[in-house]
Design an enzyme around this catalytic site. Structure first.
Site, PDB file in Angstrom:
ATOM      1  N   SER A 108       0.823  -1.197   0.000  1.00 51.77           N
ATOM      2  CA  SER A 108       0.000   0.000   0.000  1.00 51.77           C
ATOM      3  C   SER A 108       0.863   1.256   0.000  1.00 51.77           C
ATOM      4  CB  SER A 108      -0.906   0.012   1.234  1.00 51.77           C
ATOM      5  OG  SER A 108      -1.613   1.234   1.337  1.00 51.77           O
ATOM      6  N   TYR A 130      -3.319   5.168  -4.626  1.00 50.41           N
ATOM      7  CA  TYR A 130      -4.605   5.840  -4.772  1.00 50.41           C
ATOM      8  C   TYR A 130      -4.392   7.062  -5.661  1.00 50.41           C
ATOM      9  CZ  TYR A 130      -5.963   3.087  -0.684  1.00 50.41           C
ATOM     10  OH  TYR A 130      -6.231   2.054   0.181  1.00 50.41           O
ATOM     11  N   THR A 156      -5.905   1.642  -6.932  1.00 46.96           N
ATOM     12  CA  THR A 156      -7.103   1.299  -6.168  1.00 46.96           C
ATOM     13  C   THR A 156      -8.161   2.385  -6.341  1.00 46.96           C
ATOM     14  OG1 THR A 156      -5.894   0.013  -4.521  1.00 46.96           O
ATOM     15  CG2 THR A 156      -8.031   0.895  -3.861  1.00 46.96           C
ATOM     16  N   LYS A 254      -7.799  -1.987  -9.186  1.00 51.29           N
ATOM     17  CA  LYS A 254      -8.421  -2.701  -8.075  1.00 51.29           C
ATOM     18  C   LYS A 254      -9.712  -2.009  -7.674  1.00 51.29           C
ATOM     19  CE  LYS A 254      -7.388  -4.345  -3.379  1.00 51.29           C
ATOM     20  NZ  LYS A 254      -8.458  -3.626  -2.650  1.00 51.29           N
ATOM     21  N   HIS A 278     -13.123  -3.599  -1.496  1.00 48.47           N
ATOM     22  CA  HIS A 278     -12.275  -3.109  -0.409  1.00 48.47           C
ATOM     23  C   HIS A 278     -12.566  -3.838   0.904  1.00 48.47           C
ATOM     24  CE1 HIS A 278      -9.212   0.101  -0.277  1.00 48.47           C
ATOM     25  NE2 HIS A 278      -9.366   0.016   1.029  1.00 48.47           N
TER      26      HIS A 278
END
Length: 346
Positions: A108, A130, A156, A254, A278
């Site tokens: 992440s 992100y 994501t 994602k 998620h």
């Protein structure tokens, strides 16, 4: 001392609840609103059964596959999860464990460990991002991941950070300092083994996110980075295509749960999609990912790789997902539950 080995993920979760401070455990439970999607992600697998044959099976079984060009020993890879305060070694320990099992690591951008350290522990690391800030900001994040040797990029799009939960949201500080140490002391002191793990390192849980800045720069806190994300304009499919072109390598989107979005991702030229909600931490009421998988596979399975994320708790769940067309699955809570008790996420 109880044997660190455990039979199932459910047992690992029970032990994690006994070992972790209440706020840390609550952050891993997460979910949103009524928890419908969290439960459905798991329960939907129970509605699918097996029809096993009884003879003529191969003597040798091979679980190996590839995900975004990376060979993995089994169709299970690590899903990116942020700020892993369950253990002092954070994502580096997860990367090592994944490498030892011959599989890939999703890191992440909100992780607690730098991408350089994680890639060093597992070269099969996919960096997750992100859409935060401007295109120039995204280029800077990608440049750092590329320089570190990340094997692929995951964008994501399925996160809204819902913070209303019928069972109550955990108290998570912005940073650990004297004030928060005093505030959380009662629950932490009730979990002496977890506290001892940090005491041995001479460090406190790090709630900063170093991958959201340039290497060597002072990192923001998780909530500081979250506020930047919340203030960022939502990406368009043109942005997705642009990001994929700028990355120039294996690229996953994602958060896909709709056939039309899967088709748009295919049109954008992505390498793979993750069928994901998620982990039920986003919009409650979204269907379980295993429910929507067959339709997505039928629509775009011949154009890109499809992995499934959400509700995986046992090997049988992996088999069901692969049988319905997924190339592999991603796991998040499953390895986080195991970690506090064993000292390793596997």
């Amino acid at each position: 001392m109880r044997n660190a080995w455990f039979e199932t993920v459910a047992e690992a979760q029970r032990r994690a609840k006994q070992r972790l401070p209440q706020s840390v455990y609550g952050a891993l439970v997460a979910g949103s609103e009524k928890g419908v999607t969290v439960s459905d992600n798991i329960d939907a697998f129970s509605e699918l059964g097996f029809a096993p044959t009884v003879a003529g099976k191969p003597a040798k079984r091979d679980l190996a596959t590839t995900v975004m060009g990376q060979p993995v020993s089994l169709p299970v890879i690590i899903s990116p999860t942020g700020v892993q305060a369950v253990h002092p070694d954070g994502e580096v320990a997860v990367a090592r464990a994944a490498a030892a099992r011959g599989t890939a690591m999703g890191l992440s951008s909100f992780a607690s460990k730098p991408v350089e350290e994680v890639v060093a522990a597992n070269p099969k690391t996919f960096f997750q991002a992100y859409w935060v800030g401007t295109r120039e900001d995204m280029l800077a994040h990608m440049a750092r991941a590329r320089a570190a040797g990340a094997a692929g990029l995951i964008l994501t799009l399925d996160w809204a950070f819902a913070n209303g939960r019928d069972w109550g949201s955990p108290a998570i500080p912005d940073r650990v300092n004297l004030k928060t140490a005093i505030q959380f002391a009662p629950e932490v002191l009730r979990r002496p083994r977890w506290l001892l793990g940090y005491a041995k390192t001479g460090k406190v849980p790090d709630l900063t996110v170093p991958n959201m800045t340039g290497r060597g720069e002072a990192p923001p806190t998780f909530f500081g980075a979250y506020r930047q994300w919340a203030a960022s304009p939502l990406p368009t499919w043109d942005d997705v295509r642009w990001l994929r072109e700028q990355w120039g390598g294996p690229f996953m989107v994602k958060g896909v749960t709709r056939v039309d979005d899967a088709k748009r991702a295919a049109d954008a030229g992505v390498t793979a999609i993750s069928v994901s909600n998620h982990g039920g931490n986003d919009l409650d009421g979204t269907p379980a990912t295993i429910r929507v998988l067959p339709g997505i596979v039928a629509a775009v399975g011949g154009q890109l790789e499809i992995v499934l994320d959400g509700g995986i708790r046992r090997g049988g769940d992996v088999v069901k997902a692969v049988a319905l067309g997924a190339r592999a699955v991603m796991i998040g809570r499953a390895y986080l539950w195991a970690w506090p008790r064993t000292g390793r996420p596997a």
